[in-house]
Design a protein around this motif. Sequence first.
Motif, PDB file in Angstrom:
ATOM      1  N   ASP A  65     -18.891 -38.521 -85.965  1.00  0.00           N
ATOM      2  CA  ASP A  65     -17.596 -38.483 -85.289  1.00  0.00           C
ATOM      3  C   ASP A  65     -16.508 -38.980 -86.254  1.00  0.00           C
ATOM      4  O   ASP A  65     -16.402 -40.186 -86.510  1.00  0.00           O
TER       5      ASP A  65
ATOM      6  N   ASP B 108     -13.182 -39.026 -85.917  1.00  0.00           N
ATOM      7  CA  ASP B 108     -12.135 -39.833 -85.274  1.00  0.00           C
ATOM      8  C   ASP B 108     -12.612 -41.273 -85.056  1.00  0.00           C
ATOM      9  O   ASP B 108     -11.853 -42.230 -85.264  1.00  0.00           O
ATOM     10  N   TYR B 109     -13.866 -41.401 -84.643  1.00  0.00           N
ATOM     11  CA  TYR B 109     -14.400 -42.751 -84.430  1.00  0.00           C
ATOM     12  C   TYR B 109     -14.530 -43.483 -85.770  1.00  0.00           C
ATOM     13  O   TYR B 109     -14.293 -44.690 -85.847  1.00  0.00           O
TER      14      TYR B 109
ATOM     15  N   ARG C  15     -11.191 -44.939 -86.655  1.00  0.00           N
ATOM     16  CA  ARG C  15     -10.881 -46.157 -85.879  1.00  0.00           C
ATOM     17  C   ARG C  15     -11.732 -47.328 -86.350  1.00  0.00           C
ATOM     18  O   ARG C  15     -11.268 -48.467 -86.421  1.00  0.00           O
TER      19      ARG C  15
ATOM     20  N   LYS D 239     -23.240 -47.433 -85.903  1.00  0.00           N
ATOM     21  CA  LYS D 239     -22.092 -47.209 -85.009  1.00  0.00           C
ATOM     22  C   LYS D 239     -21.516 -45.794 -85.198  1.00  0.00           C
ATOM     23  O   LYS D 239     -20.991 -45.207 -84.257  1.00  0.00           O
TER      24      LYS D 239
END
Length: 259
Positions: free
Chosen positions: A61, A63-64, A67, A12
Amino acid sequence: MDKESFCKLASKMGLTSVKVISQAEEYMRLAQVKRVSLGSASSTAVVCLELAATSLKFPFDKDYATRLSGLNKKVYQCSLKALECVLGLQANLGMAELAVRYGCMDALNTASLILQRYEYSLPAAQQQDLDLSTPLFTSAALFTACKCMKARVDKKLASCSGSKKAVFDRLCSQLLKFGQEICSGTSSVKRPATMSLKRQKTLTENLQETEDDDWLLKSPKQQKVSHLRGEESEDDTKQNYEEWKRKILENALQNAAHS
């Protein structure tokens, strides 16, 4: 967390490299051994994957990843720094390097003195086991020094400690009293000395001025009398000396005659 779930999280985040996943799994194992808890198992896994990707220079990523961890940005960054510190992955910047990076070079000397006084305040046994070069102590000392000197400091300096905010704040409160003593002592040492010199000089000048004034206030006749008395005093001293000298010589001659 099992290997399959771990690999799904990595996928992911866009991390498919076996090398990165292996490294992240090793970080996860060490975190469990050291009993480091960053919330849930998945949040710890994400942090470990980021550390592995960063160390091996694989893009992802950020930022991902934050989260995906289920943590807010601030907590995630603190968790990342904490685990990085525990695993010894953080490049330890010296105090001078931190001061340059965060623009607080003026506080460097005070920060060093704060750490010295803190170390001396501890029992000898604790001093031997203490490492004041760790990011926690260097960043806390600089932060405290800036606070005592009332200088602006970048709040990001605290994030370099690699510790939780509560730990950092507690250490800063312990260092604060040493910083206050140093900052107040620096100014209080100079002032009394200057004031004392001023008072002594003023007193001497006043006495001299008083003597001069007394002399000037006397009439010419009184000045002449005082001058004559001074000369008489000097004559008396000379006469006393001559009398003493004469007696000594007489005694010496008498002793020589009897021998």
